[in-house]
Design an enzyme around this catalytic site. Structure first.
Site, PDB file in Angstrom:
ATOM      1  N   SER A  63       4.981 -16.882  -1.135  1.00 25.22           N
ATOM      2  CA  SER A  63       4.144 -17.642  -2.069  1.00 25.22           C
ATOM      3  C   SER A  63       4.514 -18.929  -2.486  1.00 25.22           C
ATOM      4  CB  SER A  63       3.600 -16.812  -3.145  1.00 25.22           C
ATOM      5  OG  SER A  63       3.330 -15.615  -2.745  1.00 25.22           O
TER       6      SER A  63
HETATM    7  N1  SAH Z   1       6.057 -11.442  -2.075  1.00 28.40           N
HETATM    8  C1  SAH Z   1       6.180 -11.968  -0.968  1.00 28.40           C
HETATM    9  C2  SAH Z   1       4.918 -12.601  -0.270  1.00 28.40           C
HETATM   10  C3  SAH Z   1       3.880 -11.682   0.439  1.00 28.40           C
HETATM   11  S1  SAH Z   1       2.739 -12.007   1.381  1.00 28.40           S
HETATM   12  C4  SAH Z   1       7.290 -13.156  -0.862  1.00 28.40           C
HETATM   13  O1  SAH Z   1       7.901 -13.355  -1.805  1.00 28.40           O
HETATM   14  O2  SAH Z   1       7.599 -13.709   0.247  1.00 28.40           O
HETATM   15  C5  SAH Z   1       1.902 -10.692   1.539  1.00 28.40           C
HETATM   16  C6  SAH Z   1       2.718  -9.513   2.062  1.00 28.40           C
HETATM   17  O3  SAH Z   1       2.133  -8.218   1.802  1.00 28.40           O
HETATM   18  C7  SAH Z   1       2.971  -9.590   3.601  1.00 28.40           C
HETATM   19  O4  SAH Z   1       4.252  -9.561   3.828  1.00 28.40           O
HETATM   20  C8  SAH Z   1       2.029  -8.463   4.181  1.00 28.40           C
HETATM   21  O5  SAH Z   1       2.516  -7.745   5.165  1.00 28.40           O
HETATM   22  C9  SAH Z   1       2.251  -7.455   2.832  1.00 28.40           C
HETATM   23  N2  SAH Z   1       1.095  -6.236   2.761  1.00 28.40           N
HETATM   24  C10 SAH Z   1      -0.036  -6.300   3.478  1.00 28.40           C
HETATM   25  N3  SAH Z   1      -0.629  -5.413   3.156  1.00 28.40           N
HETATM   26  C11 SAH Z   1       0.116  -4.684   2.733  1.00 28.40           C
HETATM   27  C12 SAH Z   1       0.140  -2.876   2.315  1.00 28.40           C
HETATM   28  N4  SAH Z   1      -0.845  -2.418   2.586  1.00 28.40           N
HETATM   29  N5  SAH Z   1       1.271  -2.265   1.852  1.00 28.40           N
HETATM   30  C13 SAH Z   1       2.578  -3.111   1.540  1.00 28.40           C
HETATM   31  N6  SAH Z   1       2.637  -4.466   2.165  1.00 28.40           N
HETATM   32  C14 SAH Z   1       1.430  -5.076   2.580  1.00 28.40           C
END
Ligand code: SAH
Length: 210
Positions: A63
């Site tokens: 993000s």
């Molecule tokens: N917080 C992260 C950014 C996350 S992007 C950072 O600081 O880099 C969103 C993330 O959510 C992705 O890595 C994606 O794979 C994950 N995601 C998507 N669906 C999900 C689920 N059902 N359970 C856990 N993670 C999930």
């Protein structure tokens, strides 16, 4: 002039402060202590301190710093808090949280990203984050109750499992909505039920079914 990561980080923090995120000294300090270049691909190192999201593989993104700042502030973190994050991605948001609370559980559905997050956190010397591979839609009952829950991917709704695993007095924050845009929703759990606040539009990558 090419500046080092330290100067770049300070410059970004100053810009964020000027724009009003983050506002508290504790959160500003957490940004100071956390090298964002350690949570992205080496190819993107020169963009580590630009205020926008970056690709981290598997169609996912780390993000933008201002969004991390806004969500972190809204959670009103306290040193003894037990926190759950859905969507570890690079581990950067979890790293910021880890500076401000006792323990963070961060769930990641994509196996390779779970490993990426774990390695990044380890390299940063962070020991109070547990990255768990699995479907965050179900939360993580083993670590509940959570004082704070942060959903780092766009979700169509706030799932019952998260509401149940949130402590009374706890705060949950999540981007709720469709594929192209969501609203940043903050939920407070009280003895009588849930209070909801809307903190404006945002764009996150979608939560995927586990
Ligand atoms: N917080 C992260 C950014 C996350 S992007 C950072 O600081 O880099 C969103 C993330 O959510 C992705 O890595 C994606 O794979 C994950 N995601 C998507 N669906 C999900 C689920 N059902 N359970 C856990 N993670 C999930």
């Amino acid at each position: 002039m090419d500046m080092g990561p330290q100067e770049d980080r300070e410059r970004l923090i100053s810009t964020l402060i000027d724009e009003g995120d983050p506002t508290s000294e504790k959160v500003i300090q957490a940004f100071r202590e956390t090298p964002r270049e350690g949570f992205i691909s080496e190819n993107d190192a020169s963009f580590a301190y630009a205020d926008y999201p970056l690709e981290i593989g598997h169609g996912q993104t780390i993000s933008a710093p201002h969004m991390v700042a806004i969500m972190t502030e809204l959670l009103k973190l306290r040193p003894r808090d037990n926190v759950l994050e859905i969507g570890a991605g690079s581990g950067y948001q979890a790293a910021i949280l880890s500076r401000l609370v006792n323990r963070v559980y961060s769930i990641e559905v994509e196996g390779e990203l779970a490993v990426f997050a774990k390695n990044n956190l380890e390299r940063a010397g962070i020991r109070n984050v547990r990255v768990i591979m699995g479907d965050g839609g179900k939360g993580h009952p083993a670590g509940a109750p959570y004082d704070k829950i942060i959903v780092s991917c766009a979700t169509p709704e706030i799932f019952q499992s998260w509401k149940e695993q949130l402590a009374v007095g706890g705060i949950l924050i999540a981007p709720v909505g469709g594929f192209y845009r969501q609203e940043l929703i903050l939920l407070k759990k009280t003895k009588k039920g849930f209070n909801q606040e809307n903190h404006g539009e945002c764009i996150f990558v979608p939560l995927r079914p586990g």
